[in-house]
Design a protein around this motif. Structure first.
Motif, PDB file in Angstrom:
ATOM      1  N   ALA A   1       0.947  -1.183  -0.016  1.00  0.00           N
ATOM      2  CA  ALA A   1      -0.014  -0.048   0.149  1.00  0.00           C
ATOM      3  C   ALA A   1       0.961   1.449  -0.050  1.00  0.00           C
ATOM      4  O   ALA A   1       0.662   2.155  -0.675  1.00  0.00           O
ATOM      5  CB  ALA A   1      -0.942  -0.005   1.254  1.00  0.00           C
ATOM      6  N   PHE A   2       1.834   1.272   0.757  1.00  0.00           N
ATOM      7  CA  PHE A   2       2.653   2.564   0.976  1.00  0.00           C
ATOM      8  C   PHE A   2       3.430   2.660  -0.655  1.00  0.00           C
ATOM      9  O   PHE A   2       3.521   3.785  -0.924  1.00  0.00           O
ATOM     10  CB  PHE A   2       3.655   2.268   1.968  1.00  0.00           C
ATOM     11  N   GLU A   3       3.868   1.636  -1.117  1.00  0.00           N
ATOM     12  CA  GLU A   3       4.775   1.840  -2.143  1.00  0.00           C
ATOM     13  C   GLU A   3       3.892   2.084  -3.503  1.00  0.00           C
ATOM     14  O   GLU A   3       4.047   2.954  -4.173  1.00  0.00           O
ATOM     15  CB  GLU A   3       5.629   0.459  -2.953  1.00  0.00           C
ATOM     16  N   ALA A   4       2.637   1.627  -3.434  1.00  0.00           N
ATOM     17  CA  ALA A   4       1.616   2.144  -4.402  1.00  0.00           C
ATOM     18  C   ALA A   4       1.328   3.762  -4.196  1.00  0.00           C
ATOM     19  O   ALA A   4       1.217   4.437  -5.224  1.00  0.00           O
ATOM     20  CB  ALA A   4       0.129   1.345  -4.234  1.00  0.00           C
ATOM     21  N   ALA A   5       1.310   4.141  -3.062  1.00  0.00           N
ATOM     22  CA  ALA A   5       1.053   5.569  -2.627  1.00  0.00           C
ATOM     23  C   ALA A   5       2.232   6.231  -3.087  1.00  0.00           C
ATOM     24  O   ALA A   5       1.850   7.598  -3.617  1.00  0.00           O
ATOM     25  CB  ALA A   5       0.670   5.689  -1.068  1.00  0.00           C
ATOM     26  N   ARG A   6       3.317   5.878  -2.823  1.00  0.00           N
ATOM     27  CA  ARG A   6       4.430   6.905  -3.141  1.00  0.00           C
ATOM     28  C   ARG A   6       4.464   6.745  -4.718  1.00  0.00           C
ATOM     29  O   ARG A   6       4.957   7.569  -5.399  1.00  0.00           O
ATOM     30  CB  ARG A   6       5.780   5.968  -2.699  1.00  0.00           C
ATOM     31  N   ALA A   7       4.247   5.780  -5.438  1.00  0.00           N
ATOM     32  CA  ALA A   7       3.891   5.791  -6.976  1.00  0.00           C
ATOM     33  C   ALA A   7       2.950   6.847  -7.443  1.00  0.00           C
ATOM     34  O   ALA A   7       3.122   7.410  -8.444  1.00  0.00           O
ATOM     35  CB  ALA A   7       4.008   4.427  -7.572  1.00  0.00           C
ATOM     36  N   ARG A   8       2.044   6.987  -6.467  1.00  0.00           N
ATOM     37  CA  ARG A   8       0.925   8.130  -6.988  1.00  0.00           C
ATOM     38  C   ARG A   8       1.421   9.403  -6.612  1.00  0.00           C
ATOM     39  O   ARG A   8       0.835  10.462  -6.800  1.00  0.00           O
ATOM     40  CB  ARG A   8      -0.190   7.702  -6.623  1.00  0.00           C
TER      41      ARG A   8
ATOM     42  N   GLU B   1       1.863  10.407  -3.260  1.00  0.00           N
ATOM     43  CA  GLU B   1       1.369  10.628  -2.058  1.00  0.00           C
ATOM     44  C   GLU B   1       2.627  10.324  -1.015  1.00  0.00           C
ATOM     45  O   GLU B   1       3.455   9.460  -1.134  1.00  0.00           O
ATOM     46  CB  GLU B   1       0.415   9.884  -1.754  1.00  0.00           C
ATOM     47  N   ASP B   2       2.356  11.113   0.152  1.00  0.00           N
ATOM     48  CA  ASP B   2       3.278  10.992   1.330  1.00  0.00           C
ATOM     49  C   ASP B   2       2.994   9.732   2.197  1.00  0.00           C
ATOM     50  O   ASP B   2       3.954   9.343   2.984  1.00  0.00           O
ATOM     51  CB  ASP B   2       3.596  12.244   1.906  1.00  0.00           C
ATOM     52  N   ARG B   3       1.860   9.385   2.475  1.00  0.00           N
ATOM     53  CA  ARG B   3       1.357   8.445   3.128  1.00  0.00           C
ATOM     54  C   ARG B   3       0.146   7.737   2.699  1.00  0.00           C
ATOM     55  O   ARG B   3      -0.353   8.002   1.792  1.00  0.00           O
ATOM     56  CB  ARG B   3       1.274   9.140   4.748  1.00  0.00           C
ATOM     57  N   VAL B   4      -0.143   6.584   3.541  1.00  0.00           N
ATOM     58  CA  VAL B   4      -1.475   5.989   3.077  1.00  0.00           C
ATOM     59  C   VAL B   4      -2.160   5.487   4.298  1.00  0.00           C
ATOM     60  O   VAL B   4      -1.512   5.174   5.346  1.00  0.00           O
ATOM     61  CB  VAL B   4      -1.042   4.707   1.988  1.00  0.00           C
ATOM     62  N   ASP B   5      -3.484   5.363   4.384  1.00  0.00           N
ATOM     63  CA  ASP B   5      -4.222   4.701   5.253  1.00  0.00           C
ATOM     64  C   ASP B   5      -4.272   3.278   4.810  1.00  0.00           C
ATOM     65  O   ASP B   5      -4.866   2.839   3.814  1.00  0.00           O
ATOM     66  CB  ASP B   5      -5.448   5.478   5.294  1.00  0.00           C
ATOM     67  N   VAL B   6      -3.993   2.477   5.925  1.00  0.00           N
ATOM     68  CA  VAL B   6      -4.287   1.134   5.991  1.00  0.00           C
ATOM     69  C   VAL B   6      -4.936   0.499   7.182  1.00  0.00           C
ATOM     70  O   VAL B   6      -4.565   0.685   8.433  1.00  0.00           O
ATOM     71  CB  VAL B   6      -2.676   0.292   5.841  1.00  0.00           C
ATOM     72  N   ASP B   7      -6.190   0.235   7.045  1.00  0.00           N
ATOM     73  CA  ASP B   7      -7.268  -0.163   8.175  1.00  0.00           C
ATOM     74  C   ASP B   7      -7.065   0.681   9.192  1.00  0.00           C
ATOM     75  O   ASP B   7      -7.205   0.462  10.538  1.00  0.00           O
ATOM     76  CB  ASP B   7      -6.625  -1.487   8.642  1.00  0.00           C
ATOM     77  N   GLY B   8      -7.093   2.108   8.981  1.00  0.00           N
ATOM     78  CA  GLY B   8      -7.058   3.097   9.799  1.00  0.00           C
ATOM     79  C   GLY B   8      -5.893   3.603  10.524  1.00  0.00           C
ATOM     80  O   GLY B   8      -5.808   4.469  11.216  1.00  0.00           O
TER      81      GLY B   8
ATOM     82  N   LEU C   1      -2.249   5.456   9.787  1.00  0.00           N
ATOM     83  CA  LEU C   1      -1.391   6.264   8.944  1.00  0.00           C
ATOM     84  C   LEU C   1       0.030   5.730   8.739  1.00  0.00           C
ATOM     85  O   LEU C   1       0.812   5.933   9.579  1.00  0.00           O
ATOM     86  CB  LEU C   1      -1.578   7.698   9.060  1.00  0.00           C
ATOM     87  N   VAL C   2       0.055   5.163   7.327  1.00  0.00           N
ATOM     88  CA  VAL C   2       1.497   4.554   7.277  1.00  0.00           C
ATOM     89  C   VAL C   2       2.524   5.597   6.640  1.00  0.00           C
ATOM     90  O   VAL C   2       2.094   5.898   5.510  1.00  0.00           O
ATOM     91  CB  VAL C   2       1.226   3.469   6.282  1.00  0.00           C
ATOM     92  N   GLU C   3       3.360   5.981   7.191  1.00  0.00           N
ATOM     93  CA  GLU C   3       4.591   6.712   7.054  1.00  0.00           C
ATOM     94  C   GLU C   3       5.671   5.914   6.718  1.00  0.00           C
ATOM     95  O   GLU C   3       5.654   4.730   7.095  1.00  0.00           O
ATOM     96  CB  GLU C   3       4.827   8.092   7.776  1.00  0.00           C
ATOM     97  N   VAL C   4       6.757   6.887   6.617  1.00  0.00           N
ATOM     98  CA  VAL C   4       8.214   5.931   6.240  1.00  0.00           C
ATOM     99  C   VAL C   4       8.520   5.098   7.238  1.00  0.00           C
ATOM    100  O   VAL C   4       8.758   4.070   6.942  1.00  0.00           O
ATOM    101  CB  VAL C   4       9.276   7.029   5.711  1.00  0.00           C
ATOM    102  N   PRO C   5       8.378   5.595   8.759  1.00  0.00           N
ATOM    103  CA  PRO C   5       8.834   4.719   9.703  1.00  0.00           C
ATOM    104  C   PRO C   5       7.956   3.543   9.714  1.00  0.00           C
ATOM    105  O   PRO C   5       8.616   2.379  10.134  1.00  0.00           O
ATOM    106  CB  PRO C   5       8.802   5.535  11.025  1.00  0.00           C
TER     107      PRO C   5
END
Length: 304
Positions: free
Chosen positions: A262-269, A271-278, A280-284
């Motif tokens: 999910a994060f890699e797909a968001a970065r490809a778009r 985006e700086d972060r993505v919501d996964v099941d509530g 917020l997934v960031e780089v760490p």
């Protein structure tokens, strides 16, 4: 993988993949022989507190056969000697004839203790024809003085790949009352972990010294949340529980892979972060997920 583990040749399990460390009474031949059945990643013949002084000659005589059996079973072999100024020289000479992977030193509270042990091991490696520098040192931090000097102790020798925190001796030195909950050791656990991470070595959590399996599972889950990936034990039946808790489960790996994707797909778009099941997934969080999957893969490889 621990940055120092590459210094040690051979097929021994990498330091970062050693989950369980089992202490065994040094003069109990039956316990030493049966030790591999526990499944512990590291087996330790204990020549200090678990061996009455009058039985030390007997224990030293058992070391070669014990370590050879452990090695054949695929375990990492270790001997805990007495402090060098309290009979540990004789322990070390006997242990090194058996070529242990690791020498553990109790009551380590000064970098000089490790430097002296390093020198002694080096002399014995040359004398016994052991590959120079191949024997690891595992300081045991058991006193308040050692706790506040853990970073310096860990950096005192390139042989140090991991340090182990004591429970009973640390509590006694602090004047704390021991409990199954272990709250009296919380600061020591956190301080010790920070010191080890800063020094670039693996932190091994203290043993759960009560007998109930539910307790050791709960404590192992708790220290895993703190950041520990290794734990010691004094009861053979606890090793399998520690291994299970410190191995990422199939569900955890599947969730980590979802986070990564999910994060890699968001970065490809863009985006700086993505919501996964509530969440917020960031780089760490993404990096933690990658580390979990890599650890699971490495542990699976180590078991084959």
């Amino acid at each position: 993988m621990n940055e120092k583990s590459a210094n040690f040749p051979g097929t021994r399990r990498a330091t970062a993949l050693r989950r369980s460390y089992l202490f065994l009474p040094g003069a109990d031949a039956g316990a030493l022989k049966a030790a591999p059945e526990s499944g512990a990643d590291v087996l330790i013949q204990e020549l200090e507190d678990f061996t009455p002084p009058q039985r030390l000659p007997e224990a030293r005589a058992l070391t070669p056969a014990a370590l050879e059996g452990w090695r054949r079973a695929g375990a990492v072999t270790a001997v805990r000697v007495n402090p060098l100024d309290r009979g540990g020289d004789a322990d070390l000479a006997a242990a090194m004839r058996a070529r242990p992977d690791v020498v553990a030193l109790p009551k380590a509270s000064e970098p000089e203790h490790i430097a002296a042990l390093d020198d002694a091991i080096g002399r014995l490696e040359r004398e016994y024809g052991i590959a120079p520098g191949s024997t690891e040192i595992m300081p045991n931090i058991e006193l308040a003085r050692g706790l506040i000097r853990t970073h310096a102790i860990a950096r005192a020798s390139p042989r140090v790949t991991a340090c182990l925190l004591a429970s009973e001796d640390m509590a006694a030195d602090l004047g704390a009352e021991r409990s199954r909950e272990g709250t009296e050791l919380l600061y020591a656990r956190q301080r010790f972990l920070v010191e080890c991470v800063a020094a670039g070595v693996i932190a091994i959590d203290a043993p759960y010294t009560f007998s109930d399996p539910e307790g050791v599972e709960a404590e192992t889950r708790f220290v895993r949340r703190l950041g520990y990936r290794a734990k010691s034990c004094v009861t053979p039946a606890h090793a399998a529980i520690i291994n299970r808790v410190l191995t990422p489960s199939a569900d955890e790996v599947a969730m980590a892979r979802r986070v990564i994707a999910a994060f890699e797909a968001a970065r490809a778009r863009g985006e700086d972060r993505v919501d996964v099941d509530g969440n917020l997934v960031e780089v760490p969080s993404y990096m933690n997920a990658r580390r979990l999957v890599a650890r699971a893969d490495a542990l699976a490889d180590a078991e084959t």
